[in-house]
Design an enzyme around this catalytic site. Structure first.
Site, PDB file in Angstrom:
ATOM      1  N   ASN A   7       0.872  -1.173   0.000  1.00  0.00           N
ATOM      2  CA  ASN A   7       0.000   0.000   0.000  1.00  0.00           C
ATOM      3  C   ASN A   7       0.912   1.227   0.000  1.00  0.00           C
ATOM      4  O   ASN A   7       1.365   1.670   1.049  1.00  0.00           O
ATOM      5  CB  ASN A   7      -0.909  -0.028   1.232  1.00  0.00           C
ATOM      6  CG  ASN A   7      -1.914   1.112   1.263  1.00  0.00           C
ATOM      7  OD1 ASN A   7      -1.795   2.093   0.523  1.00  0.00           O
ATOM      8  ND2 ASN A   7      -2.900   1.016   2.138  1.00  0.00           N
ATOM      9  N   LYS A  14       3.253   1.091   3.168  1.00  0.00           N
ATOM     10  CA  LYS A  14       2.742   0.147   4.152  1.00  0.00           C
ATOM     11  C   LYS A  14       2.695  -1.232   3.515  1.00  0.00           C
ATOM     12  O   LYS A  14       2.425  -1.360   2.314  1.00  0.00           O
ATOM     13  CB  LYS A  14       1.340   0.556   4.622  1.00  0.00           C
ATOM     14  CG  LYS A  14       1.305   1.810   5.462  1.00  0.00           C
ATOM     15  CD  LYS A  14      -0.044   1.997   6.149  1.00  0.00           C
ATOM     16  CE  LYS A  14      -1.114   2.400   5.177  1.00  0.00           C
ATOM     17  NZ  LYS A  14      -2.408   2.719   5.846  1.00  0.00           N
ATOM     18  N   ARG A  94      -2.337  -1.710  -3.809  1.00  0.00           N
ATOM     19  CA  ARG A  94      -3.326  -0.646  -3.804  1.00  0.00           C
ATOM     20  C   ARG A  94      -2.965   0.317  -4.938  1.00  0.00           C
ATOM     21  O   ARG A  94      -1.846   0.820  -5.012  1.00  0.00           O
ATOM     22  CB  ARG A  94      -3.312   0.104  -2.481  1.00  0.00           C
ATOM     23  CG  ARG A  94      -4.269   1.293  -2.463  1.00  0.00           C
ATOM     24  CD  ARG A  94      -3.912   2.251  -1.356  1.00  0.00           C
ATOM     25  NE  ARG A  94      -4.767   3.431  -1.368  1.00  0.00           N
ATOM     26  CZ  ARG A  94      -4.370   4.634  -0.986  1.00  0.00           C
ATOM     27  NH1 ARG A  94      -3.135   4.826  -0.571  1.00  0.00           N
ATOM     28  NH2 ARG A  94      -5.194   5.656  -1.025  1.00  0.00           N
ATOM     29  N   HIS A 183     -10.957   6.187  -1.428  1.00  0.00           N
ATOM     30  CA  HIS A 183     -11.063   5.443  -0.161  1.00  0.00           C
ATOM     31  C   HIS A 183     -11.999   4.243  -0.315  1.00  0.00           C
ATOM     32  O   HIS A 183     -12.534   3.727   0.671  1.00  0.00           O
ATOM     33  CB  HIS A 183     -11.582   6.332   0.979  1.00  0.00           C
ATOM     34  CG  HIS A 183     -10.639   7.408   1.404  1.00  0.00           C
ATOM     35  ND1 HIS A 183     -11.071   8.647   1.846  1.00  0.00           N
ATOM     36  CD2 HIS A 183      -9.286   7.456   1.466  1.00  0.00           C
ATOM     37  CE1 HIS A 183     -10.036   9.401   2.146  1.00  0.00           C
ATOM     38  NE2 HIS A 183      -8.928   8.699   1.931  1.00  0.00           N
ATOM     39  N   HIS A 209     -14.919   7.897   6.501  1.00  0.00           N
ATOM     40  CA  HIS A 209     -13.475   7.654   6.575  1.00  0.00           C
ATOM     41  C   HIS A 209     -12.821   8.999   6.895  1.00  0.00           C
ATOM     42  O   HIS A 209     -12.727   9.885   6.040  1.00  0.00           O
ATOM     43  CB  HIS A 209     -12.956   7.106   5.242  1.00  0.00           C
ATOM     44  CG  HIS A 209     -11.484   6.845   5.226  1.00  0.00           C
ATOM     45  ND1 HIS A 209     -10.943   5.571   5.264  1.00  0.00           N
ATOM     46  CD2 HIS A 209     -10.418   7.688   5.180  1.00  0.00           C
ATOM     47  CE1 HIS A 209      -9.629   5.651   5.242  1.00  0.00           C
ATOM     48  NE2 HIS A 209      -9.293   6.932   5.192  1.00  0.00           N
ATOM     49  N   GLY A 211      -9.492  10.713   8.178  1.00  0.00           N
ATOM     50  CA  GLY A 211      -8.066  10.691   8.475  1.00  0.00           C
ATOM     51  C   GLY A 211      -7.492  12.028   8.079  1.00  0.00           C
ATOM     52  O   GLY A 211      -8.133  13.054   8.246  1.00  0.00           O
ATOM     53  N   ARG A 242      -6.541  19.660   2.631  1.00  0.00           N
ATOM     54  CA  ARG A 242      -7.379  19.926   1.462  1.00  0.00           C
ATOM     55  C   ARG A 242      -8.625  20.693   1.871  1.00  0.00           C
ATOM     56  O   ARG A 242      -9.206  20.448   2.924  1.00  0.00           O
ATOM     57  CB  ARG A 242      -7.791  18.614   0.787  1.00  0.00           C
ATOM     58  CG  ARG A 242      -6.643  17.782   0.271  1.00  0.00           C
ATOM     59  CD  ARG A 242      -7.164  16.505  -0.388  1.00  0.00           C
ATOM     60  NE  ARG A 242      -6.099  15.554  -0.628  1.00  0.00           N
ATOM     61  CZ  ARG A 242      -6.170  14.261  -0.310  1.00  0.00           C
ATOM     62  NH1 ARG A 242      -7.240  13.778   0.266  1.00  0.00           N
ATOM     63  NH2 ARG A 242      -5.152  13.454  -0.560  1.00  0.00           N
ATOM     64  N   MET A 283      -5.015  16.306  13.805  1.00  0.00           N
ATOM     65  CA  MET A 283      -6.121  16.570  14.724  1.00  0.00           C
ATOM     66  C   MET A 283      -5.663  16.557  16.185  1.00  0.00           C
ATOM     67  O   MET A 283      -6.216  17.279  17.023  1.00  0.00           O
ATOM     68  CB  MET A 283      -7.234  15.544  14.500  1.00  0.00           C
ATOM     69  CG  MET A 283      -8.541  15.901  15.152  1.00  0.00           C
ATOM     70  SD  MET A 283      -9.308  17.404  14.462  1.00  0.00           S
ATOM     71  CE  MET A 283     -10.086  16.744  12.990  1.00  0.00           C
ATOM     72  N   VAL A 331      -8.899   9.602  12.575  1.00  0.00           N
ATOM     73  CA  VAL A 331      -9.752  10.496  13.362  1.00  0.00           C
ATOM     74  C   VAL A 331     -11.045   9.780  13.739  1.00  0.00           C
ATOM     75  O   VAL A 331     -11.499   9.824  14.889  1.00  0.00           O
ATOM     76  CB  VAL A 331     -10.052  11.801  12.596  1.00  0.00           C
ATOM     77  CG1 VAL A 331     -11.025  12.680  13.367  1.00  0.00           C
ATOM     78  CG2 VAL A 331      -8.754  12.555  12.316  1.00  0.00           C
ATOM     79  N   GLY A 332     -11.656   9.110  12.780  1.00  0.00           N
ATOM     80  CA  GLY A 332     -12.925   8.438  13.032  1.00  0.00           C
ATOM     81  C   GLY A 332     -12.846   7.399  14.134  1.00  0.00           C
ATOM     82  O   GLY A 332     -13.771   7.247  14.937  1.00  0.00           O
ATOM     83  N   GLU A 384      -7.276  -1.742   5.252  1.00  0.00           N
ATOM     84  CA  GLU A 384      -7.195  -1.773   3.798  1.00  0.00           C
ATOM     85  C   GLU A 384      -6.314  -2.913   3.314  1.00  0.00           C
ATOM     86  O   GLU A 384      -6.600  -3.545   2.288  1.00  0.00           O
ATOM     87  CB  GLU A 384      -6.653  -0.437   3.283  1.00  0.00           C
ATOM     88  CG  GLU A 384      -7.613   0.725   3.460  1.00  0.00           C
ATOM     89  CD  GLU A 384      -7.015   2.058   3.044  1.00  0.00           C
ATOM     90  OE1 GLU A 384      -7.570   2.688   2.136  1.00  0.00           O
ATOM     91  OE2 GLU A 384      -5.989   2.454   3.638  1.00  0.00           O
TER      92      GLU A 384
END
Length: 399
Positions: A7, A14, A94, A183, A209, A211, A242, A283, A331-332, A384
């Site tokens: 990934n 990853k 990925r 995602h 999602h 992050g 973004r 965050m 974050v989620g 993932e």
């Protein structure tokens, strides 16, 4: 069979090694800050008890060097899982953008590689890196079958009225300008977990999602029917750097006032979002600023949560009902205060969060909704790499 999952991000890598069909990885790793003198490697051997972790800084010039480090760690005489590269039977990659052509896991052929290459302009930060990793893996693991899992594939079930923009037809037909969504691998994984947990294959779900990149997807009966990211990952929710949704006229205004198109692109992708509002994009750092009384941090968190609530309302209408709201990604999964802020003032949708449940943490699916609430609020750790391994195995051994 041994399936290695790669990934690759623009400056990270990853990986996980699975002995499929088991869903437990044998080892996992993360290489960050590729291309700098401060690259960092974290490699975990999960077959030992307790799990063994190797961490070190290194100079890793590019993804080629990163994959070489990965192979070294996988086959090391003392800690390695494999004795040679020939033991890897498949490599799942990925790939961020698959355009309209790819709606599922795909065996990589020269023609598929050319198609990935043709999509470079639509994902300039990611598809070139994904392509490079495929080429390196082909040389490194010559006996393995290479498989592409596209982030956009899950969203290919969206109806035309959801993915088309109200622009001249030829811009879609000739230039492929439409909503693609991203995602997808994560949204697919958590929505399937949620449907199984609920015991409801036709569940109406909203998957969040959250992050550094953020997206929200409406899922019905296991299919994506709408999603917040669009032609690029810039659209939709407020993200780490973004902007998310913005009036397109602002772009023309900036250009007419001296910004170049490249500068506007950089501004909206790398200098906006939480970074633009607070000077911070993590965050956790924004939470610390809030605790210190930073008013800009307080406003930014309000904007972030408000944008999410607007999309939840829109997607509940699109679904004509809702069985569960799903939180996933960095974050989620980990920011309980943001989950509470998002779920506030959603009584009209029968969304009620239980603060005491929400304050707990777990590596498993957990329900943080109030007892008896009509809509479940589920926190689901995404994976993932496991989803890529599962899709790769199912492609090679269809049931």
């Amino acid at each position: 069979m041994y399936i290695l999952v790669i990934n690759a991000g623009s400056s990270s890598l990853k990986y996980q090694l699975f002995d499929m069909p088991s869903d437990k990885p044998l080892c996992s790793g993360l290489i960050e800050r590729i291309g700098t003198d401060e690259a960092f490697i974290r490699h975990k051997i999960l077959t030992s008890v307790p799990a063994q972790t190797i961490e070190r800084k290194a100079t890793i010039a590019d993804h080629t060097a990163g994959l070489q480090q990965m192979v070294y760690l996988l086959s090391d005489a003392q800690i390695g899982i494999i004795h040679s590269a020939d033991e890897i039977q498949a490599v799942g990659h990925r790939v961020v953008h698959g355009g309209e052509r790819f709606a599922g896991a795909t065996l990589i052929t020269p023609a598929v590689k050319e198609a990935i290459k043709a999509l470079f302009p639509l994902a300039p930060l990611h598809n070139p890196v994904n392509y490079k990793c495929i080429e390196i893996a082909e040389k490194t693991f010559p006996n393995a079958r290479q498989i592409a899992i596209f982030d956009t594939a899950f969203h290919q079930t969206m109806p035309a009225y959801a993915f088309r923009y109200a622009i001249p037809e030829e811009l879609y037909a000739e230039d492929g300008i439409r909503v693609y969504g991203f995602h997808g691998t994560s949204h697919k994984y958590v929505s399937e977990k949620a449907s199984a947990w609920l015991g409801k294959p036709d569940a109406k779900l909203i998957s969040l999602h959250l992050g550094n990149g953020c997206s929200i997807t409406a899922v019905q009966a296991g299919k994506s029917i709408d999603t917040s990211m669009g032609f690029s990952p810039l659209a939709g929710l407020v993200m780490g750097t973004r902007s998310g949704d913005i009036d397109p006229a602002i772009i023309f205004h900036l250009v007419s006032n001296g910004y170049s198109p490249d500068e506007v692109n950089d501004l909206l992708n790398k200098q906006s979002g939480m970074q633009g509002l607070t000077g911070l994009n993590d965050m956790r750092d924004i939470r610390k600023a809030l605790e210190a009384g930073n008013r800009a941090a307080a406003l930014a968190l309000d904007i972030y949560a408000y944008r999410i609530r607007k999309y939840i309302g829109a997607y509940a209408a699109v679904l004509n009902g809702l069985d569960a709201l799903l939180f996933t990604a960095g974050v989620g999964e980990n920011d309980s205060a943001m989950r509470e802020q998002v779920c506030s003032s959603l009584d009209v949708l029968n969304i009620h969060l239980d603060s005491s449940k929400n304050s707990t943490s777990s590596s498993e699916i957990r329900d943080v909704s109030r007892a008896g609430a009509a809509v479940k609020i589920l926190v689901i750790p995404t994976n993932e790499e496991l989803e890529i391994a599962i899709q790769s195995f199912e492609l090679l051994f269809p049931s």
